[in-house]
Scaffold this active site. Sequence first.
Site, PDB file in Angstrom:
ATOM      1  N   GLN A 198       0.838  -1.204   0.000  1.00  0.00           N
ATOM      2  CA  GLN A 198       0.000   0.000   0.000  1.00  0.00           C
ATOM      3  C   GLN A 198       0.870   1.250   0.000  1.00  0.00           C
ATOM      4  O   GLN A 198       1.930   1.273   0.618  1.00  0.00           O
ATOM      5  CB  GLN A 198      -0.900   0.008   1.230  1.00  0.00           C
ATOM      6  CG  GLN A 198      -2.041  -0.990   1.139  1.00  0.00           C
ATOM      7  CD  GLN A 198      -2.747  -1.110   2.466  1.00  0.00           C
ATOM      8  OE1 GLN A 198      -3.123  -0.098   3.051  1.00  0.00           O
ATOM      9  NE2 GLN A 198      -2.904  -2.332   2.935  1.00  0.00           N
TER      10      GLN A 198
HETATM   11  N1  LIG Z   1      -6.427 -14.789  -9.867  1.00  0.00           N
HETATM   12  C1  LIG Z   1      -5.357 -14.643  -9.114  1.00  0.00           C
HETATM   13  N2  LIG Z   1      -5.501 -13.990  -7.947  1.00  0.00           N
HETATM   14  C2  LIG Z   1      -4.398 -13.846  -7.174  1.00  0.00           C
HETATM   15  C3  LIG Z   1      -3.152 -14.341  -7.561  1.00  0.00           C
HETATM   16  N3  LIG Z   1      -2.274 -14.035  -6.606  1.00  0.00           N
HETATM   17  C4  LIG Z   1      -2.959 -13.360  -5.638  1.00  0.00           C
HETATM   18  N4  LIG Z   1      -4.244 -13.244  -5.991  1.00  0.00           N
HETATM   19  C5  LIG Z   1      -5.277 -12.532  -5.226  1.00  0.00           C
HETATM   20  O1  LIG Z   1      -4.953 -11.188  -5.156  1.00  0.00           O
HETATM   21  C6  LIG Z   1      -5.361 -10.636  -3.906  1.00  0.00           C
HETATM   22  C7  LIG Z   1      -4.207  -9.946  -3.192  1.00  0.00           C
HETATM   23  O2  LIG Z   1      -3.235 -10.895  -2.803  1.00  0.00           O
HETATM   24  P1  LIG Z   1      -2.173 -10.616  -1.652  1.00  0.00           P
HETATM   25  O3  LIG Z   1      -1.262 -11.806  -1.614  1.00  0.00           O
HETATM   26  O4  LIG Z   1      -2.815 -10.243  -0.419  1.00  0.00           O
HETATM   27  O5  LIG Z   1      -1.437  -9.384  -2.231  1.00  0.00           O
HETATM   28  P2  LIG Z   1      -0.190  -8.584  -1.588  1.00  0.00           P
HETATM   29  O6  LIG Z   1       0.712  -8.229  -2.665  1.00  0.00           O
HETATM   30  O7  LIG Z   1       0.336  -9.326  -0.447  1.00  0.00           O
HETATM   31  O8  LIG Z   1      -0.912  -7.262  -1.093  1.00  0.00           O
HETATM   32  P3  LIG Z   1      -0.440  -6.247   0.087  1.00  0.00           P
HETATM   33  O9  LIG Z   1      -0.131  -7.098   1.242  1.00  0.00           O
HETATM   34  O10 LIG Z   1      -1.595  -5.337   0.298  1.00  0.00           O
HETATM   35  O11 LIG Z   1       0.733  -5.531  -0.434  1.00  0.00           O
HETATM   36  C8  LIG Z   1      -5.912 -11.778  -3.098  1.00  0.00           C
HETATM   37  O12 LIG Z   1      -7.317 -11.735  -3.189  1.00  0.00           O
HETATM   38  C9  LIG Z   1      -5.391 -13.004  -3.796  1.00  0.00           C
HETATM   39  O13 LIG Z   1      -6.280 -14.121  -3.705  1.00  0.00           O
HETATM   40  C10 LIG Z   1      -3.052 -15.036  -8.824  1.00  0.00           C
HETATM   41  O14 LIG Z   1      -2.011 -15.483  -9.251  1.00  0.00           O
HETATM   42  N5  LIG Z   1      -4.173 -15.164  -9.536  1.00  0.00           N
END
Ligand SMILES: Nc1nc2c(ncn2[C@@H]2O[C@H](COP(=O)(O)OP(=O)(O)OP(=O)(O)O)[C@@H](O)[C@H]2O)c(=O)[nH]1
Lengths: 888, 190
Positions: free
Chosen positions: B73
């Site tokens: 974020q």
């Molecule tokens: N369709 C799809 N959805 C994904 C994939 N990887 C993550 N997501 C989705 O994307 C959303 C965010 O995933 P996070 O792993 O929380 O993302 P992050 O980068 O850690 O986000 P922050 O912690 O806010 O920085 C979640 O709803 C996951 O289920 C993917 O490869 N394919």
Amino acid sequence: MLSSFRKQDKKDEESSTSGNPYKNLEKASVLQEARTFNETPVNTRKCIQILTKIIYMINQPEMGEQLGQTEATETFFAMTKLFQSKDMMLRRMIYLSIKEMSTVANDVIIVTSSLTRDMTGKEDSHRGPAIRALCKITDASMMQSVERYMKQAIVDKLASVASAALTSSVHLMRHGPEVVKRWVNEVQEAVNNDNIMVQYHALGLLYQIRRSDKHAIRKLILKFSKAGLRSPFAYCFLIRTAANLINEEGEGTDSPMYDFIDSCLRHKNEMVIYEAASTIVSLKCVTPKELSSAVNVLQLFISSPKPVLRYAAVRTLNKVAIQYPAAVTACNVDLETLITDSNRSIATLAITTLLKTGNEAGVDRLMKQISSFLSEISDQFKTVVVDAIKSLCQKFPRKHTVLMTFLANMLREEGGYEYKKAIVNTIISIVEENPEAKEAGLAHLCEFIEDCEHTSLATRILHLLGREGPRTTTPAKYIRYIYNRVILENAPVRAAAVSALAKFGAASEELLPNILVLLQRTTLDQDDEVRDRATFYYQLLKHNDKPLNSAYILNSMNVSISSLERLLHRYTMESTTKPFDVRSVPVEAVPVEQPKANISIVSGVSPGGSESKKAREDTFSEQLSVIPEFAHLGPIFKSSLPVDLSESEVEYVVRCIKHVFSHYIVFQFDINNTLNDQLLEKVTVQMDGSAEGFEVVHYTPCQVIKCNDTGSTYTLVKLPDDSSAVTGALACTMKYTVKDCDPATGEPDDEEGYADEFVLEDVEVSVSDHVQKVLKPNWSASWEEIGAENELEDTYTLPIPTLEECVKKIISYMGMQPCERSDKVPDGKASHALYLAGVYRGGHDVLVRAKMALGGTSSDPGAQAITMQLTIRSTDESAVQVIASAVE
Amino acid sequence: MGLLDSFFDWLGFGKREVNVLVVGLDNSGKSSLLNYLRPRETQTDFIAPTVGFNLEHFVCKGLSFTAFDMSGQSRYRTLWGNYYRTTNGIIFVVDSSDKTRILVAREELQQLLSHPDISSRNIPIVFFANKMDIRDALSDVGVSSALGLDGVTNKSWHICSSNALKGEGVADGIEWLSSAIKSSLDQARR
Ligand SMILES: Nc1nc2c(ncn2[C@@H]2O[C@H](COP(=O)(O)OP(=O)(O)OP(=O)(O)O)[C@@H](O)[C@H]2O)c(=O)[nH]1
Ligand SMILES: [Mg+2]
């Protein structure tokens, strides 16, 4: 000699360092070490040590090695890397460090996710501490992101987790009460938890959530009093809450809240029973009937085999005995058995309780009993004994010889400052109350200062000797004791001794030559203050002039020191040739004695209203000085206590404070707008006192008073030209523009608003508004000093039945200070003389002597009346007139 | 102790411990990707947006990884810099279906590369063009050019498409990173 001192010092230093390895920490080297946090793999043992040092440093502000914000932040981020270690000890240390550093470092929210993981993780022993650390770093903006975790934790199966979440939520209430209030369902579920601690903590949080709503709190108490909680802590909490409600709302023992507390007297848990009993005895509304049921319970505890219960019960009874000795008499037989209790604290409390409730005949026996083990008890309990003796002396003045001897013995033995102070205070108060005990008391005190290590006690006693000594039958015998202090003591004590000597010289022609010699010797003292005092008094006394002696030695100036400093400072800035006028300095009024706080039952509720009178007047003058129209009025002479000008249940609650200046009065009106759908603009209070010669000069309106808010408006009034007729009533009407507004937001709608007015009660300007109380330690010297030039004497017959009442009325009408303890009328006397002192507006001393005698009028000798001869003296003629008018 | 450690290391017993930093915009799938690398039984179905950072451990090719899973974020991105100095490698995750914000990702990448703690050191970077399963997602080549990776010449880097939920492409990227870190460490040792 000097070298041996040095050695001693060094040894001290060494032994203290060996005691505390952290004592000589240096910030720079600790920060250097903290770089270890960046290393992989983590060196657990070393990191724990470094964190300990950091926490120590943060908590020792006096070390002067405080972490700056940048340093703290850098260290904090390095520390976050330690989360990679799974070591239990290190992790706990990290939680602690997060909490400690959260207030110094920036961006501490960086550990939020790591903590939420730990609080939901598998390692049970991490979960509670992680919650506490998390809540510590959570501010209002982060509340949302932890909400889900907190709700879960509150209802967690593990008691330690639920308790941590509940107690932390109480702290979170400060940042986001609205968010915490949304967890009320979870909290309510936790109240039903089987664990007694969780139940208690949940109840505490539930109370915090509801606390602003008294009705809801009431319902909560009634509900849980029936639902049957398991936790005795929770019951104790409910009892305290109920008692608060009763006291705050001024309820009586017919309140359902009281019924609840009363029912707890029959609870099966001793802690709850005790809490209920000790609460009841300290309720404001308690009557003898309720008192006796609580005392009965405490009486049972007295004979308990558990020392804790005996101690708690006797300690409470001891307090009860101060206010209601009769109620405790029923326990006397049981208390007698505690006199020999092997726990000396219990025995002391028992004996001192008996002293308060017993009769005169028992005093000797009980005192003997105490002296048998006085050496075995701690200072704290010895002080309890001293307090008991003090009240005994008031109750049985004839016993003063026994008691005084006892006190003198205590004074001779070992003991700390607080204890010695209590004894000295007691002796002083006996000396002041009881003329027969005076000489013996002074003699004991003289002996005490011969070998007294406490400067503040020595100076107090010297002051007392200076005041009382000259009026004893043989003043000369005190001189030796006092002069010894000039030779042997440290500078503050020497200075006090010099002042005391001067008083003897001022009061007695016979002693004067000797005193002059002693003072002259002291003018060579090595200390500035001592030398200055000696020189000053020596020069004054040389004149042997009674009025001078009275004004500068026997009675001191009554000006407020802080104001004097301020005005002198201002005077030095002005380019004027006029001499400085001491009369323009506000008088330091005699502080109003605060009634002693009741036995406080509820922790966390601090007894308010401790602000001093002094501070109050200074704030007023600051507030008024910013208003340009008041700039030329000079310093405030006197500010009255607030007077209510509206009935209690009306839209606007108005209170008035009168600020009296030398030629004007500023009326300050504090207006509370209790409506939530109307705001007021351009508020003034119109006044009319033209019939009495008061002239309104200026209105300072209050621009706006929002809903449920308070604002102040001022009316400036010039005093009547006839300076001998300055009292009367002024009619008051509040004028303002009303605007309707939205109750939800408090914002006014666009409409114009309309003018309205509201009639208030009259404001009374009375004699006492023009007078400040001042204490003249030697009233008769002042009386002579002022002389009979403006004297006014008259005789009155007053339809008042008793001397006490007459004394009270005169004091309150005139607003003057009783001196020489003349406000106390000895029992069974048919006549009495009252001596009053004050300073009249403009800085003139006023003294009043009122000789009164019981007896009827000449036409009806049997009537209940008092004949009073009133004599008034002042340096100002109109002051005499005005004071006299108070009686008419 | 140091001597014994390296001795074990040399024999191939103990695992060398390394730190990697996982960055990328919010919602790109960083936490999901690391979740996939956990042992089966500790994986979770629910992943909340990260606040601050989280630590994950995994093992690959004889290296024991500690991964700093940073929050993407915008208000937390400035905090990444606190962890650059001690990292041995970087995992940069991009949501290849989010074409509008890929430019923001490019900005953040430039910032990262120009930071003194990064630009002065030879740190390998692996890019995951994540969410390849979503229709219309950019290919690895597409992401590479959108990020302007051609211009990155002083770092060894690698890009692969991935699906963090199913794990496709994840092992590929992590294995590359392991080898790259090993050789950079060996280089440093020599
Ligand atoms: N369709 C799809 N959805 C994904 C994939 N990887 C993550 N997501 C989705 O994307 C959303 C965010 O995933 P996070 O792993 O929380 O993302 P992050 O980068 O850690 O986000 P922050 O912690 O806010 O920085 C979640 O709803 C996951 O289920 C993917 O490869 N394919
Ligand atoms: Mg994440």
